[in-house]
Design an enzyme around this catalytic site. Structure first.
Site, short mmCIF file in Angstrom:
data_model
loop_
_atom_site.label_atom_id
_atom_site.label_comp_id
_atom_site.label_asym_id
_atom_site.label_seq_id
_atom_site.Cartn_x
_atom_site.Cartn_y
_atom_site.Cartn_z
N LEU A 39 94.39 38.62 -57.40
CA LEU A 39 94.01 37.20 -57.39
C LEU A 39 95.02 36.35 -56.63
CD1 LEU A 39 92.69 36.70 -61.05
CD2 LEU A 39 91.52 37.62 -59.04
N HIS A 57 91.06 32.45 -55.57
CA HIS A 57 90.44 32.75 -56.86
C HIS A 57 90.73 31.63 -57.87
CE1 HIS A 57 90.97 36.93 -55.19
NE2 HIS A 57 89.70 36.96 -55.52
N GLY A 77 83.24 32.32 -53.51
CA GLY A 77 83.90 31.60 -52.42
C GLY A 77 83.07 31.62 -51.14
N GLU A 78 83.18 30.52 -50.39
CA GLU A 78 82.52 30.46 -49.09
C GLU A 78 83.22 31.34 -48.05
OE1 GLU A 78 82.12 26.41 -47.81
OE2 GLU A 78 80.57 25.99 -49.31
N LYS A 79 84.43 31.79 -48.37
CA LYS A 79 85.15 32.69 -47.47
C LYS A 79 84.28 33.91 -47.13
CE LYS A 79 88.69 35.30 -45.99
NZ LYS A 79 88.24 36.59 -46.46
N ASP A 80 83.62 34.48 -48.17
CA ASP A 80 82.67 35.58 -47.96
C ASP A 80 81.27 34.96 -47.87
OD1 ASP A 80 84.47 37.90 -48.14
OD2 ASP A 80 84.80 37.18 -50.16
O1 PAF Z 1 83.99 39.04 -53.48
C1 PAF Z 1 84.37 39.99 -54.18
O2 PAF Z 1 85.53 40.07 -54.61
C2 PAF Z 1 83.40 41.13 -54.49
O3 PAF Z 1 82.57 41.41 -53.42
C3 PAF Z 1 82.58 40.89 -55.78
C4 PAF Z 1 81.68 39.66 -55.65
C5 PAF Z 1 83.54 40.69 -56.95
C6 PAF Z 1 81.69 42.09 -56.07
O4 PAF Z 1 82.43 43.26 -56.26
#
Ligand code: PAF
Length: 269
Positions: A29, A33, A144-147
């Site tokens: 984290l 996060h 997060g919008e990062k992903d």
């Molecule tokens: O973004 C992440 O850390 C992962 O893809 C998630 C959403 C926890 C699924 O394993």
């Protein structure tokens, strides 16, 4: 006081009331996060954080074995951010029958952008996200919008499969120099970290342009000499880019052995 549980039975037995919010993580984290946890804390009565490095979303040549594991520090952050319950199951608890036979098909978008470079990745992500939504029975989930492609596909899954949960997107947290926070940043040497700044610079300078061609040309110029997997402009739901209005610019690149992704919203006119 944050309670930490490892089994589904302990998760089901935890006393809770009001709106439950969940933040799903793979541990390691960081401040990104923390922003998710803070948003959940502000909007929900009972906050669950899950910590699970999901083998299903890693390809055979990816970094599952070397993925950073910092469990004690993760729990300390959850404690500091007022999380009520941490669910940190071992792999056998999440996949008691081994590899699941029935998984979530992410559809055509699952094979594009990240999906083109990481086959099977989004089926693995959506499958574990749906399992964790069912296990935690959360009313709201924070991503997060990062992903951004992950967030888009989770929204789509929830809409298409009528999953009764609210999905909340939280803006990317950046270092003062622009680098988007990621658990993978810790792999970067000092020289690689300097080089990695070209991703956020490309998004910033490209994102200041107002036509598709100018956005892509400006961003590409910042990425000269970098091993780029993709640089693409799409609409906010990741369909074809509009000529005008809201759009999303997304980039993925390899810096040494570390693969980084980033994205930004922008307006075309
Ligand atoms: O973004 C992440 O850390 C992962 O893809 C998630 C959403 C926890 C699924 O394993």
């Amino acid at each position: 006081m944050t309670e930490v549980v490892n089994t589904r039975n302990a998760l089901f037995e935890a006393k809770r009331s009001g709106k439950t919010g969940v933040v799903m993580t793979m541990g390691a984290l960081h401040a990104g996060h923390a922003a998710l946890l803070r948003t959940a804390r502000a909007q929900a009565d009972f906050v669950i954080a899950t910590i699970f490095v999901n083998p299903l979303q890693f390809g055979p040549n990816e970094d599952l074995a070397r993925y950073p594991r910092t469990f004690d520090a993760d729990v300390a952050m959850c404690e500091a951010e007022g999380v009520d319950l941490v669910f940190a199951p071992p792999v056998e608890e999440m996949y008691p029958g081994g590899q699941p036979v029935v998984t979530v098909d992410p559809g055509p978008l699952g094979g594009q952008l990240e999906g083109e470079h990481r086959p099977g990745h989004f089926a693995g992500v959506l499958t574990v996200v749906l399992k964790l939504l069912n296990l935690t029975r959360a009313d709201a989930a924070y991503f997060g919008e990062k992903d951004y492609q992950q967030l888009t596909l989770i929204r789509r899954m929830v809409r298409d499969l009528e999953v009764p949960v609210e999905i909340v997107g939280v803006p990317t947290v950046r270092e003062p120099d622009g680098l988007a926070l990621s658990s993978r940043n810790r792999y970067l040497s000092d020289a690689e970290r300097d080089l990695s700044l070209s991703l956020s610079r490309a998004l910033r300078r490209g994102g200041a342009q107002r036509t598709v061609d100018a956005v892509l040309a400006t961003a590409a110029a910042e990425l000269a000499g970098i091993d780029v997997d993709y640089l693409e402009l799409r609409d906010p739901e990741l369909g074809a880019p509009p000529a005008q209005g809201s759009a999303r610019l997304l980039v993925a690149a390899r810096i040494g052995t570390t693969r980084l992704i980033d994205n930004t919203p922008l307006e075309l006119s």
